[in-house]
Write a protein that holds these residues in place. Structure first.
Motif, PDB file in Angstrom:
ATOM      1  N   LYS A   7       0.888  -1.176   0.000  1.00  0.00           N
ATOM      2  CA  LYS A   7       0.000   0.000   0.000  1.00  0.00           C
ATOM      3  C   LYS A   7       0.915   1.212   0.000  1.00  0.00           C
ATOM      4  CE  LYS A   7      -4.326  -1.529   1.961  1.00  0.00           C
ATOM      5  NZ  LYS A   7      -4.076  -2.643   2.907  1.00  0.00           N
ATOM      6  N   GLY A   8       0.861   1.954  -1.076  1.00  0.00           N
ATOM      7  CA  GLY A   8       1.832   3.038  -1.261  1.00  0.00           C
ATOM      8  C   GLY A   8       1.523   4.260  -0.434  1.00  0.00           C
ATOM      9  N   GLY A   9       2.498   5.185  -0.441  1.00  0.00           N
ATOM     10  CA  GLY A   9       2.257   6.498   0.157  1.00  0.00           C
ATOM     11  C   GLY A   9       2.772   6.658   1.574  1.00  0.00           C
ATOM     12  N   LYS A  10       3.444   5.626   2.094  1.00  0.00           N
ATOM     13  CA  LYS A  10       3.980   5.757   3.463  1.00  0.00           C
ATOM     14  C   LYS A  10       5.409   6.306   3.394  1.00  0.00           C
ATOM     15  CE  LYS A  10       0.779   3.539   6.084  1.00  0.00           C
ATOM     16  NZ  LYS A  10       0.027   2.637   5.305  1.00  0.00           N
ATOM     17  N   ARG A  11       5.701   7.282   4.232  1.00  0.00           N
ATOM     18  CA  ARG A  11       7.049   7.854   4.280  1.00  0.00           C
ATOM     19  C   ARG A  11       7.942   6.926   5.124  1.00  0.00           C
ATOM     20  NH1 ARG A  11       9.536  11.957   7.666  1.00  0.00           N
ATOM     21  NH2 ARG A  11      11.090  13.000   6.357  1.00  0.00           N
ATOM     22  N   LEU A  12       9.076   6.505   4.608  1.00  0.00           N
ATOM     23  CA  LEU A  12       9.931   5.583   5.371  1.00  0.00           C
ATOM     24  C   LEU A  12      10.813   6.355   6.345  1.00  0.00           C
ATOM     25  CD1 LEU A  12      11.096   2.826   2.854  1.00  0.00           C
ATOM     26  CD2 LEU A  12       8.932   3.117   4.039  1.00  0.00           C
ATOM     27  N   GLU A  13      10.900   5.828   7.559  1.00  0.00           N
ATOM     28  CA  GLU A  13      11.711   6.472   8.596  1.00  0.00           C
ATOM     29  C   GLU A  13      12.328   5.413   9.488  1.00  0.00           C
ATOM     30  OE1 GLU A  13      10.159  10.689  10.194  1.00  0.00           O
ATOM     31  OE2 GLU A  13       8.720   9.045  10.310  1.00  0.00           O
ATOM     32  N   GLY A  14      13.540   5.671   9.971  1.00  0.00           N
ATOM     33  CA  GLY A  14      14.163   4.747  10.919  1.00  0.00           C
ATOM     34  C   GLY A  14      15.507   4.250  10.413  1.00  0.00           C
ATOM     35  N   SER A  15      15.918   3.090  10.929  1.00  0.00           N
ATOM     36  CA  SER A  15      17.231   2.538  10.588  1.00  0.00           C
ATOM     37  C   SER A  15      17.079   1.155   9.994  1.00  0.00           C
ATOM     38  CB  SER A  15      18.094   2.395  11.839  1.00  0.00           C
ATOM     39  OG  SER A  15      18.295   3.641  12.419  1.00  0.00           O
ATOM     40  N   VAL A  16      17.985   0.813   9.101  1.00  0.00           N
ATOM     41  CA  VAL A  16      17.937  -0.518   8.501  1.00  0.00           C
ATOM     42  C   VAL A  16      19.369  -1.064   8.385  1.00  0.00           C
ATOM     43  CG1 VAL A  16      17.950   0.426   6.127  1.00  0.00           C
ATOM     44  CG2 VAL A  16      17.021  -1.848   6.540  1.00  0.00           C
ATOM     45  N   ASP A  17      19.513  -2.371   8.643  1.00  0.00           N
ATOM     46  CA  ASP A  17      20.827  -3.015   8.518  1.00  0.00           C
ATOM     47  C   ASP A  17      20.957  -3.654   7.151  1.00  0.00           C
ATOM     48  OD1 ASP A  17      22.004  -2.643  11.106  1.00  0.00           O
ATOM     49  OD2 ASP A  17      20.404  -3.938  11.873  1.00  0.00           O
TER      50      ASP A  17
END
Ligand code: UD1
Length: 417
Positions: A7-17
Motif C-alpha cells: 500500500k503506497g504512500g507511506k514515508r519511510l523512517e528509521g534505521s535498517v541493517d
C-alpha cells in the motif's frame, strides 16, 4: 506462488541493517573448492542463490552447515560436476568451473541457460581458461575442461566481466607460474574475493584495478572470511528512502562502494549524510531528473538501473537512462508503465518523463532487480500494488519486506492460488 502487496504512500523512517553481499558470497563460497578443510564464512545472506551455491558444493561432496556462520568443509570432495538442474536456476554457478579445473584438472559444468537480461554468454570465461592451458569441449549442453595442471598466462578480457574475472582469479591461484589479467573487473566483490584468496595463501596483487597479477601456489588453505555488505541492497534502500520522501539511516553501507549511486541521488535532490558507518538518506519533496549510463565499477551499476528508473518516473522533468552493460535489461519498463510511468525506449536508452504520481497496479517481476524496482514504485504509488513472481526477489534480497515494514512501509507477502 507468492506475491507482495504494497500500500503506497507511506514515508519511510528509521534505521535498517544491510545484509552480506550476494555477489561477494557466491564467488567466496566457490573458492572453498580450492582448499581442503573447513572454512567459516560470516555475514552470509540467507538467499535462494546462496542456497543454490550450497547445493552445488554439497553435490560435489562438501559438507555445509549453518551455525550463525556458514561452515563449509571441503575435505571430502568427490565430484567435479555441476548438473543442469542446479546451474539452470543460477548463472553464477559457472563460478565453480575455474576452481574445479584448477584443483582437479577436470570439471564438467552445465552451460547456464538463457537469461531474462540478455544472452549473457560465458565465452570469455572459457577463452581465459584455455589461455591457462585448459582443454575445453562443449557437448550435450555441458562445458568440459581438462588439464594436467593449469599454467600461468596473459589474459586480456575483451569486455569487463565480473564473474569471468573471478573465475580466472580463482583458477590462477593454483596455476603453475604467473598470470596477468588485463581489463579485469574492478568491482568491490572482486577485491573481496582476492582478499579471501590471499588469506588462503594466494599471491595476488592489483585487485581493484584493471590489471591483476597472480603468482600461482601449489595449495591453498581454508579460511575464516566475513562477507562485505551488499552495496546493491544499500542502494535499493537509499532509493526507498528517496522515493517516499523519507529519512532513513542505512547501517553498514560502505560509501566507497556506492560513489556513483550517491552522486546521482544527490544530483536529483536527495540529501546523503555519512554518520560513521551509517548513511543517512533524506528524500526531497519532489525528486529532480537526471541522465545516467550504466558502466562497470566505479561507474553506475547496472544492478541499480531498474531501481533508479523507478525513482525517475516521479521526478520533475525528463531523464534518460542508458543501459550499456546488458542488452535487454528494460523488462521492468512495461510494468512501470502499467503503474502510470511515462517511459519510451530507443535502442539502449529509456526516456522517462516524470509524472506527478504513480498508481498502484498488479505487476509482474521479470528478474531480480526489476522486482526491486516494482516494489520501490509500489512504495510511492497511490493505492495498492501487487507484485507477482517474487521468487526473483528471494534470489537476492534478504527479508526485504520485513526491513521495509520496520521502516514504516505497508508491505506484505501473500500466497496466491
Ligand atoms: C555479475 C553480477 C551481476 C551484475 C553483472 C554486471 C554476480 C554473481 N553477478 O554478473 O549481478 O549485473 O556482474 O555488473 O556477480 N559477457 C560476455 N561473455 C562472457 C561474460 C560476459 O560477452 O563470457 C558480457 C555479458 O553478456 C555482459 C557483460 O559481458 O554484457 C558483463 O557481464 P558480466 O560482468 O560477466 O556479468 P556477470 O559476471 O554474469
Amino acid at each position: 506462488m507468492n506475491a507482495i502487496v504494497i500500500k503506497g504512500g507511506k514515508r519511510l523512517e528509521g534505521s535498517v541493517d544491510i545484509s552480506g553481499a550476494k555477489n561477494a558470497a557466491l564467488p567466496i563460497l566457490a573458492s572453498t573448492l580450492l582448499t581442503s578443510g573447513t572454512s567459516v564464512l560470516t555475514n552470509v545472506p540467507r538467499l535462494e542463490d546462496v542456497s543454490t551455491m550450497i547445493r552445488l558444493l554439497e553435490y560435489m561432496g562438501a559438507e555445509c552447515r549453518w551455525h550463525d556462520s556458514l561452515i563449509v568443509d571441503s575435505t571430502r570432495l568427490k565430484n567435479s560436476e555441476a548438473p543442469y538442474e542446479l546451474v539452470k536456476t543460477m548463472r553464477a554457478s559457472i563460478l565453480v568451473l575455474g576452481p574445479l579445473v584448477a584443483r582437479y584438472g577436470y570439471a564438467r559444468v552445465s552451460l547456464p541457460g538463457g537469461c531474462a537480461i540478455g544472452a549473457r554468454p560465458i565465452n570469455l570465461h572459457l577463452k581465459a581458461l584455455e589461455t591457462l592451458g585448459a582443454r575445453i569441449e562443449l557437448e550435450h549442453g555441458y562445458v568440459t575442461a581438462h588439464c594436467d595442471r593449469l599454467r600461468g598466462g596473459e589474459i586480456s578480457f575483451d569486455t569487463v566481466t565480473v564473474t569471468g574475472t573471478e573465475n580466472i582469479l580463482m583458477a590462477a591461484c593454483l596455476a603453475d607460474g604467473v598470470t596477468t589479467i588485463d581489463n579485469a573487473a574492478e568491482e568491490p566483490e572482486v577485491v573481496a574475493l582476492a582478499e579471501t584468496l590471499s588469506r588462503m595463501g594466494g599471491r595476488i596483487s592489483g585487485a581493484g584495478t584493471r590489471r591483476i597479477v597472480v603468482e600461482g601456489v601449489p595449495r591453498l588453505s581454508p579460511v575464516a572470511s566475513r562477507i562485505m555488505p551488499d552495496r546493491i541492497e544499500a542502494g535499493t534502500m537509499m532509493v526507498a528512502a528517496a522515493i517516499t520522501g523519507g529519512d532513513v539511516r542505512i547501517r553498514g553501507a560502505r560509501q566507497e562502494h556506492l560513489g556513483a549511486v550517491v552522486t546521482k541521488l544527490e544530483e536529483v535532490g536527495v540529501k546523503i549524510e555519512p554518520e560513521g558507518d551509517v548513511l543517512r538518506v533524506i528524500g526531497p519533496e519532489r525528486i529532480g531528473s537526471a541522465d545516467l549510463r550504466t558502466h562497470p565499477f566505479p561507474g553506475f551499476p547496472t544492478d541499480m538501473q531498474a531501481q533508479f528508473m523507478a525513482l525517475m518516473t516521479i521526478s520533475e522533468g525528463d531523464s534518460r537512462i542508458s543501459e550499456t552493460v546488458f542488452e535487454n535489461r528494460f523488462m521492468h519498463v512495461n510494468e512501470l508503465q502499467r503503474m502510470g510511468a511515462d517511459i519510451s525506449i530507443q535502442s539502449n536508452t529509456a526516456h522517462i518523463r516524470g509524472v506527478p504520481h504513480l498508481s498502484g497496479a498488479p505487476v509482474m517481476a521479470t528478474d531480480l532487480r526489476a522486482s526491486a524496482s516494482l516494489i520501490l514504485a509500489g512504495l510511492a504509488a497511490r493505492g495498492e500494488t501487487r507484485v507477482t513472481r517474487i521468487y526473483h526477489l528471494d534470489r537476492g534480497y534478504e527479508q526485504l519486506e520485513r526491513k521495509l515494514t520496520d521502516l514504516g512501509a505497508s508491505v506484505r507477502r501473500v500466497s496466491e492460488e
